[in-house]
Design an enzyme around this catalytic site. Structure first.
Site, PDB file in Angstrom:
ATOM      1  N   ASP A  51       0.835  -1.201   0.000  1.00 33.85           N
ATOM      2  CA  ASP A  51       0.000   0.000   0.000  1.00 33.85           C
ATOM      3  C   ASP A  51       0.869   1.250   0.000  1.00 33.85           C
ATOM      4  O   ASP A  51       1.419   1.633   1.030  1.00 33.85           O
ATOM      5  CB  ASP A  51      -0.909  -0.021   1.232  1.00 33.85           C
ATOM      6  CG  ASP A  51      -1.774   1.235   1.356  1.00 33.85           C
ATOM      7  OD1 ASP A  51      -1.764   2.057   0.423  1.00 33.85           O
ATOM      8  OD2 ASP A  51      -2.452   1.379   2.386  1.00 33.85           O
ATOM      9  N   GLU A 130      30.432  12.080   5.305  1.00 28.55           N
ATOM     10  CA  GLU A 130      30.960  11.936   6.658  1.00 28.55           C
ATOM     11  C   GLU A 130      29.834  12.237   7.659  1.00 28.55           C
ATOM     12  O   GLU A 130      29.763  13.322   8.233  1.00 28.55           O
ATOM     13  CB  GLU A 130      32.126  12.903   6.885  1.00 28.55           C
ATOM     14  CG  GLU A 130      33.308  12.673   5.952  1.00 28.55           C
ATOM     15  CD  GLU A 130      34.404  13.718   6.136  1.00 28.55           C
ATOM     16  OE1 GLU A 130      34.145  14.756   6.801  1.00 28.55           O
ATOM     17  OE2 GLU A 130      35.515  13.512   5.623  1.00 28.55           O
ATOM     18  N   GLU A 132      27.734  12.589  10.961  1.00 26.92           N
ATOM     19  CA  GLU A 132      27.960  12.708  12.398  1.00 26.92           C
ATOM     20  C   GLU A 132      26.657  12.386  13.128  1.00 26.92           C
ATOM     21  O   GLU A 132      25.572  12.602  12.584  1.00 26.92           O
ATOM     22  CB  GLU A 132      28.437  14.119  12.754  1.00 26.92           C
ATOM     23  CG  GLU A 132      29.775  14.469  12.118  1.00 26.92           C
ATOM     24  CD  GLU A 132      30.134  15.936  12.230  1.00 26.92           C
ATOM     25  OE1 GLU A 132      31.321  16.267  12.034  1.00 26.92           O
ATOM     26  OE2 GLU A 132      29.233  16.767  12.496  1.00 26.92           O
ATOM     27  N   GLU A 212      33.552  12.892  18.112  1.00 28.42           N
ATOM     28  CA  GLU A 212      33.466  14.217  17.496  1.00 28.42           C
ATOM     29  C   GLU A 212      33.550  15.318  18.556  1.00 28.42           C
ATOM     30  O   GLU A 212      33.700  15.050  19.733  1.00 28.42           O
ATOM     31  CB  GLU A 212      32.190  14.351  16.653  1.00 28.42           C
ATOM     32  CG  GLU A 212      32.419  14.266  15.143  1.00 28.42           C
ATOM     33  CD  GLU A 212      33.336  15.358  14.605  1.00 28.42           C
ATOM     34  OE1 GLU A 212      33.467  16.424  15.253  1.00 28.42           O
ATOM     35  OE2 GLU A 212      33.932  15.156  13.531  1.00 28.42           O
ATOM     36  N   GLU A 220      31.622  10.142  14.836  1.00 31.57           N
ATOM     37  CA  GLU A 220      31.676  10.095  13.370  1.00 31.57           C
ATOM     38  C   GLU A 220      32.351   8.799  12.942  1.00 31.57           C
ATOM     39  O   GLU A 220      33.363   8.386  13.530  1.00 31.57           O
ATOM     40  CB  GLU A 220      32.454  11.290  12.810  1.00 31.57           C
ATOM     41  CG  GLU A 220      32.564  11.300  11.289  1.00 31.57           C
ATOM     42  CD  GLU A 220      33.310  12.521  10.754  1.00 31.57           C
ATOM     43  OE1 GLU A 220      34.136  12.349   9.835  1.00 31.57           O
ATOM     44  OE2 GLU A 220      33.064  13.633  11.259  1.00 31.57           O
ATOM     45  N   HIS A 269      29.515  16.311   5.984  1.00 31.37           N
ATOM     46  CA  HIS A 269      30.326  16.818   4.883  1.00 31.37           C
ATOM     47  C   HIS A 269      30.340  15.772   3.771  1.00 31.37           C
ATOM     48  O   HIS A 269      30.483  14.581   4.039  1.00 31.37           O
ATOM     49  CB  HIS A 269      31.744  17.101   5.354  1.00 31.37           C
ATOM     50  CG  HIS A 269      31.805  17.998   6.560  1.00 31.37           C
ATOM     51  ND1 HIS A 269      32.784  17.914   7.524  1.00 31.37           N
ATOM     52  CD2 HIS A 269      30.977  18.987   6.966  1.00 31.37           C
ATOM     53  CE1 HIS A 269      32.573  18.820   8.463  1.00 31.37           C
ATOM     54  NE2 HIS A 269      31.471  19.479   8.151  1.00 31.37           N
ATOM     55  N   ARG A 339      38.089  25.465   6.737  1.00 32.46           N
ATOM     56  CA  ARG A 339      36.889  24.700   7.053  1.00 32.46           C
ATOM     57  C   ARG A 339      35.686  25.583   7.371  1.00 32.46           C
ATOM     58  O   ARG A 339      34.619  25.075   7.678  1.00 32.46           O
ATOM     59  CB  ARG A 339      37.177  23.740   8.214  1.00 32.46           C
ATOM     60  CG  ARG A 339      38.176  22.664   7.829  1.00 32.46           C
ATOM     61  CD  ARG A 339      38.626  21.834   9.027  1.00 32.46           C
ATOM     62  NE  ARG A 339      39.676  20.897   8.620  1.00 32.46           N
ATOM     63  CZ  ARG A 339      39.468  19.640   8.246  1.00 32.46           C
ATOM     64  NH1 ARG A 339      38.230  19.163   8.217  1.00 32.46           N
ATOM     65  NH2 ARG A 339      40.458  18.860   7.892  1.00 32.46           N
ATOM     66  N   GLU A 358      34.660  19.188  -1.120  1.00 33.18           N
ATOM     67  CA  GLU A 358      33.908  18.799   0.061  1.00 33.18           C
ATOM     68  C   GLU A 358      32.839  19.852   0.310  1.00 33.18           C
ATOM     69  O   GLU A 358      33.155  21.007   0.606  1.00 33.18           O
ATOM     70  CB  GLU A 358      34.839  18.691   1.270  1.00 33.18           C
ATOM     71  CG  GLU A 358      34.133  18.385   2.581  1.00 33.18           C
ATOM     72  CD  GLU A 358      35.058  18.567   3.777  1.00 33.18           C
ATOM     73  OE1 GLU A 358      34.833  17.894   4.795  1.00 33.18           O
ATOM     74  OE2 GLU A 358      35.990  19.394   3.702  1.00 33.18           O
ATOM     75  N   ARG A 360      30.162  21.316   2.706  1.00 30.22           N
ATOM     76  CA  ARG A 360      30.164  21.213   4.153  1.00 30.22           C
ATOM     77  C   ARG A 360      28.837  21.580   4.821  1.00 30.22           C
ATOM     78  O   ARG A 360      28.706  21.461   6.032  1.00 30.22           O
ATOM     79  CB  ARG A 360      31.284  22.102   4.728  1.00 30.22           C
ATOM     80  CG  ARG A 360      32.668  21.597   4.340  1.00 30.22           C
ATOM     81  CD  ARG A 360      33.763  22.477   4.905  1.00 30.22           C
ATOM     82  NE  ARG A 360      33.796  22.514   6.360  1.00 30.22           N
ATOM     83  CZ  ARG A 360      34.345  21.577   7.134  1.00 30.22           C
ATOM     84  NH1 ARG A 360      34.913  20.508   6.585  1.00 30.22           N
ATOM     85  NH2 ARG A 360      34.348  21.697   8.444  1.00 30.22           N
TER      86      ARG A 360
END
Length: 470
Positions: A51, A130, A132, A212, A220, A269, A339, A358, A360
């Site tokens: 369903d 990655e 977390e 982390e 992580e 990330h 970062r 990457e 973020r």
């Protein structure tokens, strides 16, 4: 694997049940289980009915019948069932037309990979998330007409340094100092190792695990990159294993981006690159060793970031993490090593094969199939239209003055704002029929009706602190 090989796998492991997993529109695995006697080769063509109207974001009740077609390549033994159970991920199709269902997230990922190949730009998109998450020892929440409350607790929580634990041994990471203390401060090492080994058992290549930044059990575990569709499958197994191993320890794991106040939230990330004929296409002689194509991909991500946010940071809670001036990258800029930028070019290795970007600002509350597909479509739009990402920002963004910050665009400040951006900017998602207009419209309407409107109607406990004596 072929259907015959999957059947042989079940026999080899004495499976007595077959579990079929698939995903609702928002990103939660659903499943149903059938006896092993149902596992015959025709199942892989004819599928099994269910369903669809009972699945979030899917069919209306007057068109509810759907089929799930198991994918033989995804067959593994489920590591958590009491009785030996073969598990497979399925694709959803219409029982009459046999067409793949447009709101099936895995189908969208399949179409995104096909669209990449159709452009001639590349043949493989690699993604490496990655995720977390937090591991708590106690979780309570309630919301009713006359009250609302939540409570989370962790034996690692620094807020418990003065609690009588009979005895309290004192090893609790200080706020924002959870990255990377050894045991006994890191009390979750063995649990993460068990999670990692089970991920390898179901076929995910793993890289590392660690505590982390946040106090209170933030972790992580990193998986090795894989192609878009496989990465979407892997992320679902990842979440399933994390939650179920935590339960074995009488703990609870959550991918909610901001479950505690005053410490770091959980992001995801996402590393990504495009290859063709076994060769990486993002290595070159431009900034940070990137190719012109790679720079245009970044340009596409940054141009469409505000719309992407509605898919890659898709909850009201996501924007408790994405707050200007704190740890999350809300400013839309790119950089190497920095970062605090929304897009980073990692500089760990000079190898062309390691060259990737990457992104973020996503978090793991997102639907991986949709998030990876949307980012790929934004990047491809950047390549196809040669979108210039502008100059890199190698300064600490959070140290910039108001005049400099005024020229840097930002992510939306709320889910409502992100959905409005998606409403205005989604043509890039519709290319190749990867995302259909129906999917975009349903995503926006579901989020507004079931999350934003519902939150707007409810008083927040902190409002009593601020306003009760007015």
């Amino acid at each position: 694997m072929t259907p015959k090989e999957v059947i042989d796998l079940a026999k080899k492991n004495n499976a007595v049940m077959v579990d079929l997993k698939f995903m609702d529109l928002l990103g939660t695995w659903q499943h149903f289980t059938v006896p092993i006697s149902e596992l015959e080769e025709h199942m892989f063509e004819e599928g099994l009915g269910f369903d669809g109207s009972s699945i979030r974001g899917w069919q209306a009740i007057n068109a509810s019948d759907m089929l799930v077609i198991p994918n033989a390549d995804t067959g593994v033994m489920d590591p958590f069932t009491k009785e030996p159970t073969l598990s497979m991920i399925g694709n959803i199709v219409d029982p009459i037309t046999k067409e793949r269902y447009s709101r099936d997230p895995r189908n969208i990922a399949i179409k995104a990979e096909a669209y990449l190949k159709s452009t001639g730009i590349g043949d493989t998109a690699y993604f490496g998330p990655e995720p977390e998450f937090f591991v708590f020892d106690d979780v309570r929440y309630e919301s009713d007409i006359n009250h609302a409350a939540y409570y989370v607790d962790s034996t690692e929580g620094n807020w418990n340094t003065g609690r009588d634990e009979g005895p309290n041994l004192g090893y609790k990471p200080r706020y924002k100092e959870g990255y990377f203390p050894v045991s006994p401060s890191d009390s979750l090492n063995d649990m993460r190792t068990e999670m990692t080994l089970l991920m390898e058992q179901v076929g995910i290549s793993m890289e590392c695990h660690h505590h982390e930044v946040a106090s209170g059990g933030q972790c992580e575990i990193d998986m090795r990159f894989s192609n878009l569709l496989k990465c979407g499958d892997n992320l679902m197994w990842y979440k399933y294993i994390v939650k179920n191993v935590a339960r074995r320890y009488n703990k609870s794991a959550t991918f909610m981006p901001k479950p505690i106040y005053g410490d770091n939230g959980s992001g995801m990330h996402v590393h990504q690159s495009i290859w063709k004929g076994g060769k990486p296409l993002f290595a070159g002689n431009s900034y940070a060793g990137f190719s012109e194509m790679g720079m245009h991909y970044i340009g596409g991500i940054l141009k469409h970031a505000r719309a992407l946010a509605a898919i890659v940071a898709p909850t009201m809670n996501s924007y408790k993490r994405l707050v200007p001036g704190f740890e999350a990258p809300v400013n839309l800029a790119y950089s190497s090593r920095n970062r605090s930028a929304a897009v980073r070019i990692p500089m760990y290795s000079p190898s062309p094969k390691a060259k990737r970007l990457e992104c973020r600002f996503p978090d793991a509350s997102s639907n991986g199939y949709l998030a990876f597909s949307a980012m790929l479509m934004a990047g491809l739009d950047g390549i196809e239209n040669k979108i210039d990402p502008g100059e890199p920002l190698d300064k600490d963004i959070y140290a910039l003055g108001p005049e400099e910050l005024a020229n840097i665009p930002r992510l939306p400040g709320s889910l409502d704002e992100a959905l409005a951006a998606l409403e205005e900017d989604h043509q890039f998602l519709l290319k190749g029929d990867v995302f259909t207009q129906d999917v975009v419209d349903r995503w926006i309407s579901y989020k507004r009706e079931n999350e934003i409107d519902e939150m707007r109607l409810r008083p927040h406990p902190y409002e009593f602190y601020l306003y009760y004596d007015i």
